[in-house]
Design an enzyme around this catalytic site. Sequence first.
Site, PDB file in Angstrom:
ATOM      1  N   THR A 175      -0.193  -3.682  -8.829  1.00 31.15           N
ATOM      2  CA  THR A 175      -1.405  -3.185  -9.486  1.00 31.15           C
ATOM      3  C   THR A 175      -1.813  -4.331 -10.415  1.00 31.15           C
ATOM      4  O   THR A 175      -0.935  -5.038 -10.946  1.00 31.15           O
ATOM      5  CB  THR A 175      -1.162  -1.893 -10.300  1.00 31.15           C
ATOM      6  OG1 THR A 175      -0.189  -2.169 -11.303  1.00 31.15           O
ATOM      7  CG2 THR A 175      -0.676  -0.749  -9.420  1.00 31.15           C
ATOM      8  N   SER A 297      -7.352 -29.577   8.010  1.00 31.72           N
ATOM      9  CA  SER A 297      -8.276 -30.308   7.139  1.00 31.72           C
ATOM     10  C   SER A 297      -8.455 -31.706   7.711  1.00 31.72           C
ATOM     11  O   SER A 297      -7.523 -32.297   8.245  1.00 31.72           O
ATOM     12  CB  SER A 297      -7.693 -30.383   5.733  1.00 31.72           C
ATOM     13  OG  SER A 297      -8.248 -31.476   5.034  1.00 31.72           O
ATOM     14  N   LYS A 303      -2.551 -29.438   5.630  1.00 30.25           N
ATOM     15  CA  LYS A 303      -3.252 -28.160   5.492  1.00 30.25           C
ATOM     16  C   LYS A 303      -3.322 -27.347   6.778  1.00 30.25           C
ATOM     17  O   LYS A 303      -3.507 -27.882   7.859  1.00 30.25           O
ATOM     18  CB  LYS A 303      -4.701 -28.395   5.013  1.00 30.25           C
ATOM     19  CG  LYS A 303      -4.828 -28.925   3.612  1.00 30.25           C
ATOM     20  CD  LYS A 303      -4.417 -27.921   2.533  1.00 30.25           C
ATOM     21  CE  LYS A 303      -5.372 -26.766   2.405  1.00 30.25           C
ATOM     22  NZ  LYS A 303      -6.624 -27.109   1.751  1.00 30.25           N
ATOM     23  N   TYR A 337     -46.035   5.567  10.919  1.00 34.24           N
ATOM     24  CA  TYR A 337     -45.559   4.240  11.320  1.00 34.24           C
ATOM     25  C   TYR A 337     -46.342   3.141  10.618  1.00 34.24           C
ATOM     26  O   TYR A 337     -47.553   3.210  10.457  1.00 34.24           O
ATOM     27  CB  TYR A 337     -45.703   4.054  12.843  1.00 34.24           C
ATOM     28  CG  TYR A 337     -45.315   2.649  13.276  1.00 34.24           C
ATOM     29  CD1 TYR A 337     -43.989   2.338  13.551  1.00 34.24           C
ATOM     30  CD2 TYR A 337     -46.261   1.624  13.347  1.00 34.24           C
ATOM     31  CE1 TYR A 337     -43.617   1.052  13.896  1.00 34.24           C
ATOM     32  CE2 TYR A 337     -45.899   0.333  13.691  1.00 34.24           C
ATOM     33  CZ  TYR A 337     -44.574   0.044  13.963  1.00 34.24           C
ATOM     34  OH  TYR A 337     -44.209  -1.236  14.300  1.00 34.24           O
ATOM     35  N   GLN A 342     -41.186  -3.168  12.120  1.00 37.20           N
ATOM     36  CA  GLN A 342     -40.740  -4.162  13.089  1.00 37.20           C
ATOM     37  C   GLN A 342     -39.637  -5.037  12.485  1.00 37.20           C
ATOM     38  O   GLN A 342     -38.836  -5.622  13.199  1.00 37.20           O
ATOM     39  CB  GLN A 342     -41.934  -5.018  13.525  1.00 37.20           C
ATOM     40  CG  GLN A 342     -41.623  -6.014  14.607  1.00 37.20           C
ATOM     41  CD  GLN A 342     -42.893  -6.523  15.264  1.00 37.20           C
ATOM     42  OE1 GLN A 342     -43.551  -5.826  16.020  1.00 37.20           O
ATOM     43  NE2 GLN A 342     -43.264  -7.763  14.951  1.00 37.20           N
ATOM     44  N   LYS A 345     -35.387  -4.775  12.972  1.00 38.68           N
ATOM     45  CA  LYS A 345     -34.540  -5.157  14.097  1.00 38.68           C
ATOM     46  C   LYS A 345     -33.584  -6.298  13.809  1.00 38.68           C
ATOM     47  O   LYS A 345     -32.394  -6.211  14.123  1.00 38.68           O
ATOM     48  CB  LYS A 345     -35.403  -5.481  15.312  1.00 38.68           C
ATOM     49  CG  LYS A 345     -35.994  -4.211  15.862  1.00 38.68           C
ATOM     50  CD  LYS A 345     -37.025  -4.428  16.914  1.00 38.68           C
ATOM     51  CE  LYS A 345     -37.893  -3.200  17.012  1.00 38.68           C
ATOM     52  NZ  LYS A 345     -38.639  -2.883  15.749  1.00 38.68           N
TER      53      LYS A 345
HETATM   54  N1  ARG Z   1     -42.924  -4.031  18.017  1.00 42.44           N
HETATM   55  C1  ARG Z   1     -43.203  -2.857  17.294  1.00 42.44           C
HETATM   56  C2  ARG Z   1     -42.048  -2.510  16.350  1.00 42.44           C
HETATM   57  O1  ARG Z   1     -41.018  -3.032  16.523  1.00 42.44           O
HETATM   58  C3  ARG Z   1     -43.422  -1.715  18.222  1.00 42.44           C
HETATM   59  C4  ARG Z   1     -44.321  -0.651  17.695  1.00 42.44           C
HETATM   60  C5  ARG Z   1     -45.671  -1.203  17.482  1.00 42.44           C
HETATM   61  N2  ARG Z   1     -46.631  -0.203  17.196  1.00 42.44           N
HETATM   62  C6  ARG Z   1     -47.861  -0.492  16.797  1.00 42.44           C
HETATM   63  N3  ARG Z   1     -48.652   0.484  16.586  1.00 42.44           N
HETATM   64  N4  ARG Z   1     -48.232  -1.709  16.567  1.00 42.44           N
HETATM   65  O2  ARG Z   1     -42.178  -1.713  15.459  1.00 42.44           O
END
Ligand code: ARG
Length: 476
Positions: A175, A297, A303, A337, A342, A345
């Site tokens: 600890t 190294s 190392k 949306y 986008q 991702k």
């Molecule tokens: N490439 C877009 C994304 O990843 C897809 C959806 C696009 N929709 C739109 N109304 N422009 O979100």
Amino acid sequence: MSKNTKSTLKANNTEQDHNTSDKLWDGRFSQPTDAFVEAFTASVSFDQRLYRHDIMGSKAHAAMLSKIGVLTESECQTIISGLDEITADIESGNFSWSIKLEDVHMNIEARLTDKIGDTGKKLHTGRSRNDQVATDIRLYLRDEIDAVVAELKRLQLGILSLAELEADTIMPGFTHLQTAQPVTFGHHLLAWCEMLFRDVARFQDCRARVNIMPLGAAALAGTSYPIDRAYTAELLGFDAVTENSLDAVSDRDFVIEFVSAASILMMHLSRYSEELILWSSAQFNFVELSDSFCTGSSIMPQKKNPDVPELVRGKTGRVQGHLVCLLTLMKGQPLAYNKDNQEDKEPLFDTIDTIKSCLKVYADMMPNIAVNRDAMRLAAAQGYSTATDLADYLVRKGMPFRDAHSVVGKSVAYGIEQQKDLSELSLKELQNFSDMISDDVFDVLTLEGSVAARDHIGGTAPKQVIAAIKRAHTKL
Ligand code: ARG
């Protein structure tokens, strides 16, 4: 994603001439898109990774449209074979992605129309890219969660095998990184395994909320076609359909939840890394990582560096960064949306790649850890790690714990002065601190006696470690 998407990305798609421009949406536009804006708004360079799930979603959507009579049976078949051909094209490197077509969805749809003609234009009936992309990410993430959980379990099995070998290996437990009490190395390894059990549970819990189908929400309000969402969901293996179309196309909390579970996992892997790095130093010398998992190294010939755990510890930062990125991405968005989404991702994809590679390298490395039992034992013997056992002994003889604590503290101070561990003091020396001490004291001052005494569920006794390993195997 599939390993064989060697397809090219073209700024100017000369092969495809399905329209006056390449755009699928430019009916109301009188001027072409600025070239830089086209590149700036395109996502195809990274979202092409979703192609398999995009096509899976489109096939199910087409089947549903045919079931409700919007497509004929033969139109549906034509669309499905066209999409299968596109899968083959992508996987054999015969598909050229075009940024003029913006994203994976429109690249595939445009190619479908090139292949099968006007029937291809009917696929998008009752659907929007907004519900399409949300569906794709959920299908994709569902598979990735399964892959991550499988790799987590492989790592757990590796930890359990080592724990079994080291069930009665004694090491100092710490600890404050100060020697505290002796523990078994098997017990320490089981602590790692417990953390991973909770990680698995977090991913599985997250999967339940990922596996809900947004398709049918269309752009934001639903669609005027008499769609059969339950049918599409069943074809795609979703557990349920989303309740609200506005929420369905806009929220990415399931991505945040996944990256949050990934951040906690990385925090755990980073802690194991920290221990392996410390333990493989000359100062600890508790373990040795095999040569195949270390590097040298360029200047210091002696190392051997624990690069793998160091990199895993380092990569924790980027996953935690992605979590903050995604939370920030969502926080200002009004319904429904927005193109902001986008940006979900790249952090998601990088998180998946990072945790999968960290889990792989750890699962591969586990059986290649050599344990220096002598060094562990010596360290445990040197740090007055059985002091608590002496106090407990005095309590059993009738002394109140606080008094026992003080008696043992004085014995330790004497031991430090004499440069002797408590077990190396003579009975006479020990009796100077309390006359309640008799010769049975040495049973509790040994390291083996100390660990064996912690004999309850969750305790460090070798017997308990073996039982815990059995339970862990059952859970796995
Ligand atoms: N490439 C877009 C994304 O990843 C897809 C959806 C696009 N929709 C739109 N109304 N422009 O979100």
